[in-house]
Design an enzyme around this catalytic site. Sequence first.
Site, PDB file in Angstrom:
ATOM      1  N   GLY A 287       3.350  -8.432  -5.202  1.00 64.82           N
ATOM      2  CA  GLY A 287       2.937  -7.275  -4.407  1.00 64.82           C
ATOM      3  C   GLY A 287       2.542  -7.585  -2.972  1.00 64.82           C
TER       4      GLY A 287
ATOM      5  N   ASP B  68      -8.504  -3.753  -7.487  1.00 64.43           N
ATOM      6  CA  ASP B  68      -8.904  -2.639  -8.353  1.00 64.43           C
ATOM      7  C   ASP B  68     -10.183  -3.050  -9.100  1.00 64.43           C
ATOM      8  OD1 ASP B  68      -8.979  -0.392  -9.953  1.00 64.43           O
ATOM      9  OD2 ASP B  68      -7.197  -0.879 -11.104  1.00 64.43           O
TER      10      ASP B  68
HETATM   11  P1  5GP Z   1      -7.497  -6.160 -10.475  1.00 62.70           P
HETATM   12  O1  5GP Z   1      -8.262  -6.041  -9.185  1.00 62.70           O
HETATM   13  O2  5GP Z   1      -7.777  -5.004 -11.399  1.00 62.70           O
HETATM   14  O3  5GP Z   1      -7.670  -7.473 -11.154  1.00 62.70           O
HETATM   15  O4  5GP Z   1      -5.957  -6.122 -10.238  1.00 62.70           O
HETATM   16  C1  5GP Z   1      -5.315  -5.717  -9.080  1.00 62.70           C
HETATM   17  C2  5GP Z   1      -3.860  -5.626  -9.434  1.00 62.70           C
HETATM   18  O5  5GP Z   1      -3.644  -4.456 -10.254  1.00 62.70           O
HETATM   19  C3  5GP Z   1      -2.999  -5.422  -8.206  1.00 62.70           C
HETATM   20  O6  5GP Z   1      -2.542  -6.627  -7.668  1.00 62.70           O
HETATM   21  C4  5GP Z   1      -1.873  -4.573  -8.752  1.00 62.70           C
HETATM   22  O7  5GP Z   1      -0.865  -5.410  -9.289  1.00 62.70           O
HETATM   23  C5  5GP Z   1      -2.483  -3.776  -9.884  1.00 62.70           C
HETATM   24  N1  5GP Z   1      -2.850  -2.409  -9.446  1.00 62.70           N
HETATM   25  C6  5GP Z   1      -4.105  -1.873  -9.395  1.00 62.70           C
HETATM   26  N2  5GP Z   1      -4.060  -0.607  -8.956  1.00 62.70           N
HETATM   27  C7  5GP Z   1      -2.756  -0.321  -8.712  1.00 62.70           C
HETATM   28  C8  5GP Z   1      -2.067   0.844  -8.229  1.00 62.70           C
HETATM   29  O8  5GP Z   1      -2.620   1.906  -7.909  1.00 62.70           O
HETATM   30  N3  5GP Z   1      -0.713   0.724  -8.109  1.00 62.70           N
HETATM   31  C9  5GP Z   1      -0.026  -0.397  -8.437  1.00 62.70           C
HETATM   32  N4  5GP Z   1       1.299  -0.380  -8.272  1.00 62.70           N
HETATM   33  N5  5GP Z   1      -0.646  -1.514  -8.901  1.00 62.70           N
HETATM   34  C10 5GP Z   1      -1.998  -1.471  -9.031  1.00 62.70           C
END
Ligand code: 5GP
Length: 179
Positions: A43, A101
Site C-alpha cells: 500500500g 487503523d
Molecule cells: P492496522 O493499523 O490496523 O494494524 O493496519 C493498517 C492496515 O490495515 C493498512 O496498512 C491497510 O492495509 C489496512 N486498512 C485499514 N483501514 C483500511 C481502509 O480503510 N482501506 C484499506 N484499503 N485498507 C485499510
Amino acid sequence: MHKDVEEILFSLDQIVARCDEIGKQISKDYEGKTPVIIGLLKGCVPFMAELIKHIDCDIQIDFFDVSSYDGVNQTGNIRILKDIETDVHGRDIIICEDIVDTGLTIKRVMELLGCRGATSVEVVTLFDKKEGRTVSNIEPKYIGFDVPKKFVVGFGLDYNEVYRNLPYVGVLKRTVYEK
Ligand code: 5GP
C-alpha cells in the site's frame, strides 16, 4: 470516478500538495542526517514514490512486507513476508505506511526495529483512521490526512488487491464487499 467508488475524499492534487508539506517538514527535521525510509508493502508504493520526491536531505529506502500473524490474535505477532536488507543498527528510521487503523502493524514494526538497534523510529502515514485505534501510545509523527471510519481505496489502498492504481482516494461502495 470508478463505478465502485461512492465518494472521492482526496484528489491527486490534494495528496501531492500534502506530500510537499510533509516532505519539507521531514527535510527540516532530518537535516544533516540520512534517514532510512522503510515502506510497508504494498500500500505504501504510490505515497512513498510521491513523498520522497519532496524530501531534499539524503535518504535511503527499503521495504518490509508484513501481515498480521494468521489474524488469530489481535495482540499477536506480525509475519514477515519480505524483510528489509538494511542494517538499521544506529540508524534513524521513518516507517512509511498507507493508513494506520488499529495501530497494531506499526507497533509491531516499531518494536522490531527497536530490537534491531535503530536509533530513532518515526512513522509517516498518508492516512490516519484515529477512531480505529486499539493500541495506545501509537501516534504517527507525520500524517497526511485524518479519515473517518470508512473503508477507503485508491492511491495504494486496495480491496482484494484491486483499486491500488486509482489516482485519488475514495470510499468503496458497501455493495462491493457485502455482495
Ligand atoms: P492496522 O493499523 O490496523 O494494524 O493496519 C493498517 C492496515 O490495515 C493498512 O496498512 C491497510 O492495509 C489496512 N486498512 C485499514 N483501514 C483500511 C481502509 O480503510 N482501506 C484499506 N484499503 N485498507 C485499510
